[in-house]
Design an enzyme around this catalytic site. Structure first.
Site, short mmCIF file in Angstrom:
data_model
loop_
_atom_site.label_atom_id
_atom_site.label_comp_id
_atom_site.label_asym_id
_atom_site.label_seq_id
_atom_site.Cartn_x
_atom_site.Cartn_y
_atom_site.Cartn_z
CE LYS A 153 -1.85 2.93 2.72
NZ LYS A 153 -1.99 4.07 1.83
CD GLU A 228 12.82 4.13 8.32
OE1 GLU A 228 12.84 5.03 9.19
OE2 GLU A 228 12.74 4.34 7.11
CB CYS A 262 13.01 8.94 8.45
SG CYS A 262 13.63 7.80 7.24
CD GLU A 352 10.35 12.62 11.46
OE1 GLU A 352 9.25 12.09 11.69
OE2 GLU A 352 11.28 12.04 10.87
#
Ligand code: NDP
Length: 451
Positions: A153, A228, A262, A352
């Protein structure tokens, strides 16, 4: 329901797609399940040949795939070409690994014990919008190499390159049903994959919040998960480093992919005695980042992926920053390269941002550098800049992070394991380690006793 896919650099639609729901997800899982026994029975050398053909087709279609990725994510075309190059390398690597993921023989009494690596069956892969094809390949490569069937997906915002990859997989001769791509919402298709009793594992890359949902949902069927997740990595610059080199490369460690990475070293930690000099160099090098039309070869940074994401990024910069670069005054979700002086307690240093915003933070000595670098819930990547080899190794061992580079900001290689400590997730992608996440170890004992 249809999904309109936009080009973030123009805000114009580039595709209209049908969206899958729960029913289509169940059908894809059934298809994958039906083909799974035949796929796992393909001789390793033949499976390797099919993956090699897929790698070759990706190479042949580099320009086409890079254009798709560039238009769908808004990423600069030269970077997109590099990413497609890595996708081909990933399939080459796992083609070579198919028949080198060995079991073992183990000394026991009364016979012979050994281990086999068995595929899991059907695996569900859920990937984000920042590196859509790359991150998909990191999961598809080892999953197929181990003999699993896949339901992938892609993110709603960026489904186009994965759809094209599925066509190339068929062209390579990978049997129908082995690699299925479903366009649809995370809360519908993703959620169904997480709960589906016939899906053995979820390989997920994305936010820590959704990572938590994956873990919770997987508990119902004891699914394997690889996560992750986010990062807030430190770029630690000691006063004895090659300051010119560290400052020249630091912007690209944050602003590449418009900071939507990331691994972004979005906290730049600088030793106080070199702080003023480094800042001067950093402002100069940040000003050189070429921001503009992603289709131009010279462009180094494009827009953010969506209007909503730009709003989120902008919310982090409340006061006048230390430096703000240029950005086009045109349609497109543009946000300039931004440097902010901060302490490690500020929101900008804790959360983040996932945009082109870096927090610059001073430190006094090695102990403080390590303390600040580790003072975060995340632990994905990072860099250390010093000319002192022993210090480099000392600090590398002390940092709580999965991937590190010394006198460099590059952390991702096909051959080396990649993944996080702490809330950046668990499990490793890439390298031979990724194969462990897509197979089960089976122990078999054969008696050698007589009678
Ligand atoms: P998400 O975690 O929301 O999305 C990642 C993937 O998960 C997408 O395919 C998404 O589908 C899917 N998903 C969303 N909700 C669910 C759910 N309930 N169940 C199953 N799957 C789901 O990340 P975003 O794309 O929204 O980005 C938000 C933030 O996440 C970023 O700002 C950044 O901080 C972080 N992030 C980190 C990444 C990394 O590489 N570690 C990559 C991307 C984001 P859909 O597209 O339909 O929402």
């Amino acid at each position: 329901m249809t999904l309109t896919v936009l080009n973030p650099a123009t805000e114009k639609p580039i595709a209209e797609l049908d969206q899958a729901g729960v029913e289509e997800t169940d059908e894809a899982v059934s298809r994958a399940r039906a083909v799974s026994p035949a796929w796992r029975a393909v001789a390793p050398a033949d499976r390797a040949r099919l993956l090699r053909r897929l790698a070759a087709l990706v190479e042949e279609h580099t320009e086409e795939l890079a254009r798709i990725e560039s238009r769908n994510v808004g990423k600069p075309i030269s970077g997109a070409r590099g990413e497609v190059g890595m996708v081909a390398q990933v399939f080459h690597f796992y083609a070579g690994a198919v028949d080198k993921h060995y079991g073992s023989t183990i000394p026991v009494a009364g016979g012979v014990a050994g281990t086999f690596r068995e595929p899991l069956g059907v695996v569900g892969l859920i990937v984000p919008w920042n590196f859509p094809l790359n991150i998909a390949s990191w999961k598809i490569g080892p999953a197929l190499a181990c003999g699993n069937a896949v339901v992938l997906k892609p993110a709603e915002l960026t489904p186009l390159s994965a759809l094209r990859l599925a066509e190339l997989a068929l062209e390579a001769g990978i049997p129908e049903g082995v690699l299925n791509v479903l366009v649809g919402k995370g809360s519908v298709v993703g959620q169904r994959l997480i709960e589906h009793p016939d899906v053995a594992k979820i390989g997920f890359t994305g936010s820590t919040e959704v990572g938590r949902l994956v873990m919770q949902g997987a508990a119902g069927t004891i699914k394997r998960v690889t996560l992750e997740l986010g990062g807030k990595s430190a770029n630690v610059v000691f006063a004895d480093a090659d300051l010119e080199r560290a400052a020249a490369t630091a912007p690209y460690a944050v602003f590449d992919n418009a900071g939507q990475d990331c691994c972004a070293r979005s906290r730049i930690l600088v030793q106080r005695s070199a702080y003023d000099r480094f800042l001067e160099l950093l402002v100069e090098s940040t000003g050189k980042v070429v921001v503009g039309d992603p289709e131009e070869d010279a462009t180094e940074m494009g827009p953010l992926v969506s209007a909503a994401h730009r709003e989120l990024v902008a919310s982090f910069v409340e006061d006048e920053p230390l430096f703000r670069g240029p950005a086009p005054d045109a349609p497109g979700f543009w946000y300039p390269c931004t440097l902010v002086e901060a302490t490690n307690d500020d929101r900008i240093a804790r959360e983040e941002v996932f945009g082109p915003v870096a927090a610059v933070i001073p430190f006094e000595d090695e102990a403080e550098a390590v303390r600040i670098a580790n003072d975060t819930p995340y632990g994905l990547s990072g860099s250390i800049w010093t000319r002192d080899g022993a210090r480099a190794l000392r600090v590398a061992r002390a940092l709580e992070t999965g991937v590190l580079s010394v006198n460099s900001n590059s952390s991702v290689r096909v051959q080396t394991p990649f993944g996080g400590f702490k809330q950046s997730g668990f499990g490793r992608e890439l390298g031979m380690q990724a194969l462990d996440g897509y197979s089960e170890v089976k122990s078999v004992f054969i008696s050698t006793e007589e009678g």
